[in-house]
Design an enzyme around this catalytic site. Sequence first.
Site, mmCIF file in Angstrom:
data_model
loop_
_atom_site.group_PDB
_atom_site.id
_atom_site.type_symbol
_atom_site.label_atom_id
_atom_site.label_comp_id
_atom_site.label_asym_id
_atom_site.label_seq_id
_atom_site.Cartn_x
_atom_site.Cartn_y
_atom_site.Cartn_z
ATOM 1 N N ASN A 6 0.862 -1.180 0.000
ATOM 2 C CA ASN A 6 0.000 0.000 0.000
ATOM 3 C C ASN A 6 0.902 1.234 0.000
ATOM 4 O OD1 ASN A 6 -1.850 1.993 0.462
ATOM 5 N ND2 ASN A 6 -2.525 1.247 2.473
ATOM 6 N N LEU A 7 1.007 1.873 -1.164
ATOM 7 C CA LEU A 7 1.907 3.032 -1.268
ATOM 8 C C LEU A 7 1.299 4.292 -0.645
ATOM 9 C CD1 LEU A 7 3.477 2.637 -4.839
ATOM 10 C CD2 LEU A 7 4.223 1.670 -2.652
ATOM 11 N N LYS A 8 -0.003 4.232 -0.310
ATOM 12 C CA LYS A 8 -0.696 5.395 0.286
ATOM 13 C C LYS A 8 -0.470 6.630 -0.585
ATOM 14 C CE LYS A 8 -0.412 3.143 4.731
ATOM 15 N NZ LYS A 8 -0.540 3.246 6.170
ATOM 16 N N HIS A 83 -9.870 0.444 4.208
ATOM 17 C CA HIS A 83 -8.649 0.783 4.945
ATOM 18 C C HIS A 83 -9.002 1.777 6.058
ATOM 19 C CE1 HIS A 83 -4.714 2.258 6.035
ATOM 20 N NE2 HIS A 83 -4.231 1.154 5.496
ATOM 21 N N GLU A 85 -7.533 4.255 7.247
ATOM 22 C CA GLU A 85 -7.319 5.678 6.963
ATOM 23 C C GLU A 85 -8.493 6.257 6.187
ATOM 24 O OE1 GLU A 85 -3.377 5.247 5.344
ATOM 25 O OE2 GLU A 85 -2.620 4.831 7.354
ATOM 26 N N GLU A 150 -5.767 -5.562 9.943
ATOM 27 C CA GLU A 150 -4.797 -4.512 10.249
ATOM 28 C C GLU A 150 -5.207 -3.767 11.520
ATOM 29 O OE1 GLU A 150 -2.586 -3.057 6.514
ATOM 30 O OE2 GLU A 150 -4.508 -2.060 6.498
ATOM 31 N N GLY A 156 1.600 2.000 10.778
ATOM 32 C CA GLY A 156 2.509 3.148 10.695
ATOM 33 C C GLY A 156 3.154 3.534 12.016
ATOM 34 N N SER A 186 2.768 -2.362 10.403
ATOM 35 C CA SER A 186 4.194 -2.365 10.756
ATOM 36 C C SER A 186 4.901 -3.678 10.427
ATOM 37 C CB SER A 186 4.390 -1.986 12.228
ATOM 38 O OG SER A 186 3.977 -0.645 12.442
#
Length: 225
Positions: A6-8, A83, A85, A150, A156, A186
Site C-alpha cells: 500500500n503506497l498510500k 482501509h 485511513e 490490520e 505506521g 508495521s
Amino acid sequence: MKFYANLKCNHTRASFGDYAEILGGGLGGDDVCVFSPASAFINGLNFKLGAQNFYPCESGAFTGEIGRVHLDEFGIKNVLIGHSERREILGESEAFLRAKFDFAVKNGWEITYCIGENLGVFESKKTKEFLQNQLKNIDLGYENLVIAYEPIWAIGTGKSANTDEIAEILGFLATFTHAPLLYGGSVNAKNIAEICKISSCGGVLVGTASWDAHNFLNLISTAKS
Ligand code: PGA
C-alpha cells in the site's frame, strides 16, 4: 503467499515508474499487488496494480473521484476497500463501504477488504467481537475476496501485533471465511518471516516498508527464507 503493498499518498508517476522497474526486475513468480496512487497508474507491469480507492460508478458527476473507466484504462482488477485511513480520515461509512464492495463484486474485481480494531477495543479485549461485526457488512462468500487484518494501533507506528496475537485473530477469522487472510500493520524485515509462518496467514499488506522497491523486494525474499 500474497505480498501486497500500500503506497498510500506516496510516489508520483515518474517515481513509480522507477519503482516498478526495480520491483518488476526482482520478482520471481510471487503474488504481488501494489496499490499505487491513482495519479501514478501505469500500464505494462509484471505484477498486479491495485487501486487504493474508487467511487462506485462507471464515470459521472463525482468531483474528485475516479470510476471504473479510469481503472479499466490500466487493466486494474484489484481494489482496496475499508482501509482504516479511509474509514477514519475520509469518513467512509459502513453503508458506503458496502456500496463500494457491491460495485467491485459486480465487476468481478479482487477485493482486499481491511478490518481492524483501535487501541481502545484491543485493550478492552473486544477485538474478535469487533472484527466479526465489521465483517457483517460484506459477503464473505465472494470468491475474489481477500481479508486484511490490520490493527489500527499497529499501522505506521512501528509496533506490530505479536505473532501470537496475529495467529489467534487469523485463526478466529478462518473459522468463518475461506478468503485468504493477510496481516498488515508495521510489517518489516524483522517480523515478516515469523508472520508468514503463521498457519492461517495467506500473506501481508505492507505500508511503510514497501515504499522503497529494494526494501519491498528484500521483505519478500526474507519472508521466503
Ligand atoms: P504500515 O501500513 O505497514 O506502514 O503499518 C500498513 C497499512 O496501512 O496497510
